[in-house]
Write an enzyme that holds these catalytic residues in place. Structure first.
Site: not given
Length: 327
Positions: A232, A261, A280
């Site tokens: 993360r 993000e 991601h």
């Protein structure tokens, strides 16, 4: 009476929705619609997981909150807000078992790309430049995998298979781990950082791990080492990372996750030499969506039949703490 299921989605709905609809009265909600559709639902399938919408839409009345929330991700940090964590009647499950091998393959690909400077090769190709040059090897290089859960273990097994020297970092030190061999705790972590050519982050984001890779940790890393983050974004102090990369103390980084993000266009990480950015996608594959739905359908059947659910998350710790794949 059938359970009422709310599916939170963004863009595309999950596949195989007809199979889901046969088992529950299903409604579909965007993040904007969720506050109107979540109260009174029995189950929430969060097809979108990195979002504040669930916290913001959570009913004030605990009796109107879902009894079960399923995250279609391994990480559940977006779900760990007090109203959900503190309510004992609400169960939380995740997608453990879906992302392990794809993420391990992605990490191996990132290490090879960094060692062989594939980005530089592609840039030379784009410019039509013939630039022979040596590259690093990976066999015998040292890797510290920070996070000893299922994803970290899959990474360790694959990297060992190509001849890399792998150890882990976790809460408890041990020397007989089947996947890592040595797992470093707080007392030996600093030494492990000084030895590692690659540090791979695969830990969940919890109150204990937030910001764990800060300026002192980065300073302790071996000069010329590389950082890979598939855990993360909140695990890393990004400002400190930028400083260390810009100063050339680290050889590079491969980052798949970020504190914000999408990564803002003005972030200096985009243009730093030796840095690879991906959106991601480390665990995503062409078959991932079907695997996620299959896991959820199995759990939905268990829920309806009153059997134990798979992948029960310890809400206080923020991850699945033991093998929860009951027959």
């Amino acid at each position: 009476m059938r359970d009422r299921l709310v599916v939170l989605y963004r863009g595309n709905r999950p596949p195989a929705t007809a199979r889901i609809e046969r088992l529950a009265d299903t409604v579909y909600a965007t993040e904007e619609e969720l506050p109107h559709l979540l109260p009174g639902a029995d189950v929430l399938l969060a097809w979108v997981t990195i979002t504040p919408a669930i916290r913001e839409a959570w009913p004030d009345d605990p009796q109107k909150a879902p009894r079960w929330v399923h995250a279609s991700s391994a990480g559940v940090d977006s779900f760990l807000f007090p109203a959900l964590v503190d309510e004992p009647r609400v169960l939380l499950t995740n997608a453990r078992g879906v992302y392990e091998q794809p993420t391990a393959e992605y990490v191996l690909g990132l290490i090879l790309a960094l060692a062989k400077d594939f980005p530089g090769t592609w840039e030379h190709q784009r410019r039509r430049e013939w630039r022979p040059r040596p590259s690093d090897g990976v066999t015998g290089r040292t890797v510290l995998v920070w996070g000893t859960g299922p994803i970290g273990r899959a990474i360790a097994r694959l990297l060992r298979a190509v001849g890399m020297r792998v150890s882990g970092a976790g809460r408890r030190s041990r020397t007989d781990d089947p996947d890592f061999g040595t797992v470093h705790g707080a007392t030996t972590l600093r030494y492990a950082l000084t030895e590692a050519d690659y540090v791979v982050l695969a830990a969940p984001l919890t109150e204990d791990t937030r910001g764990m890779v800060d300026a002192p940790v980065l300073a302790a890393m071996k000069p010329g080492a590389r950082l890979i983050n598939v855990g993360r974004g909140g695990l890393v102090d990004e400002e400190a990372l930028v400083d260390h990369l810009a100063a050339g103390r680290l050889a590079g980084a491969a980052l798949d996750v970020f504190a914000q993000e999408p990564l803002p266009a003005e972030s200096p990480l985009w243009n730093l030499p030796g840095v690879m950015i991906s959106p991601h996608t480390a665990g995503e594959t062409t078959s991932e969506r079907e695997a996620l739905v299959g896991l959820f359908l199995d759990n939905l059947t268990r829920h309806i039949e009153g059997r134990p659910l798979r992948n029960m998350v310890d809400k206080r710790r923020g991850y699945v703490v033991e093998d929860t794949h009951p027959a």
